[in-house]
Motif scaffolding. Sequence first.
Motif, PDB file in Angstrom:
ATOM      1  N   ASP A 121       0.976  -1.386  -0.083  1.00 49.69           N
ATOM      2  CA  ASP A 121      -0.306  -0.330   0.308  1.00 49.69           C
ATOM      3  C   ASP A 121       1.255   1.926  -0.376  1.00 49.69           C
ATOM      4  OD1 ASP A 121      -2.390  -1.227   0.070  1.00 49.69           O
ATOM      5  OD2 ASP A 121      -2.542  -1.356   2.564  1.00 49.69           O
ATOM      6  N   PRO A 122       0.428   2.485  -0.535  1.00 53.21           N
ATOM      7  CA  PRO A 122       1.260   3.805  -0.350  1.00 53.21           C
ATOM      8  C   PRO A 122       1.424   3.767   1.012  1.00 53.21           C
ATOM      9  CG  PRO A 122      -0.893   3.791  -2.262  1.00 53.21           C
ATOM     10  CD  PRO A 122      -0.987   2.573  -1.629  1.00 53.21           C
ATOM     11  N   PRO A 123       2.194   4.954   0.896  1.00 52.84           N
ATOM     12  CA  PRO A 123       2.874   5.271   2.295  1.00 52.84           C
ATOM     13  C   PRO A 123       2.293   5.877   2.974  1.00 52.84           C
ATOM     14  CG  PRO A 123       5.033   5.411   1.173  1.00 52.84           C
ATOM     15  CD  PRO A 123       3.557   5.278   0.095  1.00 52.84           C
ATOM     16  N   ALA A 124       1.831   5.751   3.873  1.00 57.59           N
ATOM     17  CA  ALA A 124       0.289   6.017   5.166  1.00 57.59           C
ATOM     18  C   ALA A 124       0.382   7.462   5.114  1.00 57.59           C
ATOM     19  CB  ALA A 124       0.571   5.862   6.776  1.00 57.59           C
ATOM     20  N   ALA A 125       1.307   8.851   5.268  1.00 55.84           N
ATOM     21  CA  ALA A 125       1.387   9.499   5.074  1.00 55.84           C
ATOM     22  C   ALA A 125       0.769  10.253   3.977  1.00 55.84           C
ATOM     23  CB  ALA A 125       3.032  10.343   4.793  1.00 55.84           C
ATOM     24  N   LEU A 126       0.239  10.079   2.659  1.00 50.92           N
ATOM     25  CA  LEU A 126       0.064  10.122   1.346  1.00 50.92           C
ATOM     26  C   LEU A 126      -1.645  10.221   1.465  1.00 50.92           C
ATOM     27  CD1 LEU A 126       1.901   8.461  -1.319  1.00 50.92           C
ATOM     28  CD2 LEU A 126       1.921  10.426  -0.380  1.00 50.92           C
ATOM     29  N   ARG A 127      -2.459   9.835   2.487  1.00 51.78           N
ATOM     30  CA  ARG A 127      -3.795  10.124   2.813  1.00 51.78           C
ATOM     31  C   ARG A 127      -4.247   9.289   2.090  1.00 51.78           C
ATOM     32  NH1 ARG A 127      -1.326  14.260   4.177  1.00 51.78           N
ATOM     33  NH2 ARG A 127      -3.041  15.233   3.384  1.00 51.78           N
ATOM     34  N   ILE A 128      -4.016   8.004   1.989  1.00 54.39           N
ATOM     35  CA  ILE A 128      -4.604   7.465   0.729  1.00 54.39           C
ATOM     36  C   ILE A 128      -6.245   6.486   0.803  1.00 54.39           C
ATOM     37  CG2 ILE A 128      -4.865   6.189  -1.325  1.00 54.39           C
ATOM     38  CD1 ILE A 128      -2.106   7.816  -2.196  1.00 54.39           C
ATOM     39  N   GLU A 129      -6.960   6.558   0.739  1.00 59.71           N
ATOM     40  CA  GLU A 129      -7.980   5.402   1.955  1.00 59.71           C
ATOM     41  C   GLU A 129      -7.631   4.520   0.662  1.00 59.71           C
ATOM     42  OE1 GLU A 129     -11.985   4.510   2.444  1.00 59.71           O
ATOM     43  OE2 GLU A 129     -11.890   5.773   2.253  1.00 59.71           O
ATOM     44  N   VAL A 130      -7.361   2.482   0.943  1.00 60.60           N
ATOM     45  CA  VAL A 130      -7.107   1.920   0.180  1.00 60.60           C
ATOM     46  C   VAL A 130      -7.854   0.492   0.203  1.00 60.60           C
ATOM     47  CG1 VAL A 130      -5.223   0.560  -0.454  1.00 60.60           C
ATOM     48  CG2 VAL A 130      -4.886   1.602   0.640  1.00 60.60           C
ATOM     49  N   VAL A 131      -8.464   0.137  -1.107  1.00 58.22           N
ATOM     50  CA  VAL A 131     -10.238  -0.687  -0.606  1.00 58.22           C
ATOM     51  C   VAL A 131      -9.818  -1.557  -1.587  1.00 58.22           C
ATOM     52  CG1 VAL A 131     -11.458   1.002  -0.160  1.00 58.22           C
ATOM     53  CG2 VAL A 131     -11.361   0.264  -2.503  1.00 58.22           C
ATOM     54  N   ASP A 132     -10.567  -2.652  -1.216  1.00 58.95           N
ATOM     55  CA  ASP A 132     -10.440  -4.340  -1.930  1.00 58.95           C
ATOM     56  C   ASP A 132     -11.825  -3.684  -2.973  1.00 58.95           C
ATOM     57  OD1 ASP A 132      -8.472  -5.336  -1.137  1.00 58.95           O
ATOM     58  OD2 ASP A 132     -10.098  -6.228   0.547  1.00 58.95           O
ATOM     59  N   GLU A 133     -11.263  -4.299  -4.397  1.00 55.81           N
ATOM     60  CA  GLU A 133     -12.342  -4.646  -5.254  1.00 55.81           C
ATOM     61  C   GLU A 133     -13.798  -5.636  -5.698  1.00 55.81           C
ATOM     62  OE1 GLU A 133     -10.569  -5.560  -9.553  1.00 55.81           O
ATOM     63  OE2 GLU A 133     -10.200  -7.239  -9.333  1.00 55.81           O
ATOM     64  N   PRO A 134     -14.720  -4.806  -5.808  1.00 51.89           N
ATOM     65  CA  PRO A 134     -15.140  -3.895  -6.634  1.00 51.89           C
ATOM     66  C   PRO A 134     -15.528  -2.999  -5.786  1.00 51.89           C
ATOM     67  CG  PRO A 134     -17.034  -5.399  -6.750  1.00 51.89           C
ATOM     68  CD  PRO A 134     -15.808  -6.320  -6.056  1.00 51.89           C
ATOM     69  N   TRP A 135     -15.159  -1.514  -5.499  1.00 51.84           N
ATOM     70  CA  TRP A 135     -15.799  -0.728  -4.587  1.00 51.84           C
ATOM     71  C   TRP A 135     -17.109   0.164  -5.463  1.00 51.84           C
ATOM     72  CZ3 TRP A 135     -14.392   0.590   0.066  1.00 51.84           C
ATOM     73  CH2 TRP A 135     -15.264   1.836   0.641  1.00 51.84           C
ATOM     74  N   LYS A 136     -18.490  -0.386  -4.294  1.00 54.62           N
ATOM     75  CA  LYS A 136     -19.818   0.435  -5.307  1.00 54.62           C
ATOM     76  C   LYS A 136     -19.527   2.169  -4.716  1.00 54.62           C
ATOM     77  CE  LYS A 136     -24.510  -0.949  -5.400  1.00 54.62           C
ATOM     78  NZ  LYS A 136     -24.434  -0.714  -6.385  1.00 54.62           N
ATOM     79  N   ILE A 137     -20.470   2.741  -5.394  1.00 54.82           N
ATOM     80  CA  ILE A 137     -20.537   4.428  -5.311  1.00 54.82           C
ATOM     81  C   ILE A 137     -21.993   4.296  -6.294  1.00 54.82           C
ATOM     82  CG2 ILE A 137     -20.037   6.870  -5.960  1.00 54.82           C
ATOM     83  CD1 ILE A 137     -17.264   6.009  -5.739  1.00 54.82           C
ATOM     84  N   GLY A 138     -22.887   4.299  -5.760  1.00 57.93           N
ATOM     85  CA  GLY A 138     -24.213   4.553  -6.856  1.00 57.93           C
ATOM     86  C   GLY A 138     -24.114   3.650  -7.245  1.00 57.93           C
ATOM     87  N   PRO A 139     -25.060   4.076  -8.350  1.00 56.19           N
ATOM     88  CA  PRO A 139     -24.756   2.896  -9.406  1.00 56.19           C
ATOM     89  C   PRO A 139     -23.982   1.637 -10.153  1.00 56.19           C
ATOM     90  CG  PRO A 139     -25.663   4.441 -10.543  1.00 56.19           C
ATOM     91  CD  PRO A 139     -25.147   4.616  -8.945  1.00 56.19           C
ATOM     92  N   LEU A 140     -22.468   2.271  -9.862  1.00 54.16           N
ATOM     93  CA  LEU A 140     -21.525   1.669  -9.792  1.00 54.16           C
ATOM     94  C   LEU A 140     -20.624   1.372  -9.737  1.00 54.16           C
ATOM     95  CD1 LEU A 140     -20.130   5.521 -12.546  1.00 54.16           C
ATOM     96  CD2 LEU A 140     -22.259   2.882 -13.454  1.00 54.16           C
ATOM     97  N   LEU A 141     -19.786   0.381 -10.458  1.00 58.01           N
ATOM     98  CA  LEU A 141     -18.201  -0.479  -9.659  1.00 58.01           C
ATOM     99  C   LEU A 141     -17.436   0.315  -9.949  1.00 58.01           C
ATOM    100  CD1 LEU A 141     -20.729  -4.177  -8.943  1.00 58.01           C
ATOM    101  CD2 LEU A 141     -19.821  -2.245  -7.256  1.00 58.01           C
ATOM    102  N   PHE A 142     -16.215  -0.170  -8.916  1.00 54.66           N
ATOM    103  CA  PHE A 142     -15.168   0.715  -9.459  1.00 54.66           C
ATOM    104  C   PHE A 142     -14.331  -0.962  -9.394  1.00 54.66           C
ATOM    105  CE2 PHE A 142     -17.344   4.377  -8.781  1.00 54.66           C
ATOM    106  CZ  PHE A 142     -17.260   5.488 -10.517  1.00 54.66           C
ATOM    107  N   ALA A 143     -13.306  -1.034 -10.155  1.00 55.06           N
ATOM    108  CA  ALA A 143     -12.199  -2.430 -10.187  1.00 55.06           C
ATOM    109  C   ALA A 143     -11.297  -1.909 -10.594  1.00 55.06           C
ATOM    110  CB  ALA A 143     -13.131  -3.348 -10.851  1.00 55.06           C
ATOM    111  N   HIS A 144      -9.962  -2.296 -10.472  1.00 56.37           N
ATOM    112  CA  HIS A 144      -8.918  -3.206 -11.483  1.00 56.37           C
ATOM    113  C   HIS A 144      -9.392  -3.252 -12.629  1.00 56.37           C
ATOM    114  CE1 HIS A 144      -4.772  -2.406 -12.687  1.00 56.37           C
ATOM    115  NE2 HIS A 144      -4.272  -3.863 -12.517  1.00 56.37           N
TER     116      HIS A 144
END
Length: 225
Positions: A121-144
């Motif tokens: 994962d990116p260094p914690a200092a970059l403050r990036i939330e890291v999630v597994d696929e798929p990531w659902k937002i409304g009607p869309l799913l985001f994946a790699h």
Amino acid sequence: MADGALEIEVAGERLLMLPQRALYWPARQMLAIADIHFGKAASFRAGGIPVPRGTTTENLQALDALVDACQATNILFLGDFLHARHAHAAATVAALSAWRERRSGLDLVLVRGNHDKHAGDPPAALRIEVVDEPWKIGPLLFAHHPQAHPDGYVLAGHVHPVYRLATRADALRLPCFMFGPESGMLPSFGSFTGGHPVTPGPGDRVFVATDDRVIAIPAKPANRA
């Protein structure tokens, strides 16, 4: 609308395909970025292969330009944020940290990709939330990884899709967006990532990203019996 962008409706949502090889969701003020591969050049140099420097700076400048043009408040990275463990090199991390300091107001989310699992994962200092696929937002799913999913329409990266335009005398490969009935693919955003030729199937729509605009590729007529 951003210069050169082309609008598409997916799962009832208005999205903008950008010539900078990114997707913008105006209703969420969100940029979706696939396969930026920070540190790829450093990884090659660590392996003894001489490649140009400056790709991290180039990618960060491109991100800055997009954020400003779209007035985005958040960025969703669709996997492969870091290329490999060598991407944690001091110079790469320092450049990312300086950029994050300048862009401290952005919300950043990374959907883990296959390279992220190896790089960590990116260094914690970059403050990036890291999630597994798929990531659902409304009607869309985001994946790699491109995939069909019963919970919604999937937008993914991983493939680095390019489309071949050809005449009798010449040929050109351009990064492309491709949208099928159940999922869509974004082109690779990174400046040092290459591309994989794709062939659209029935129901697929292809849009190529040129230097200054996104252009729809006419669908091929269906074969008649």
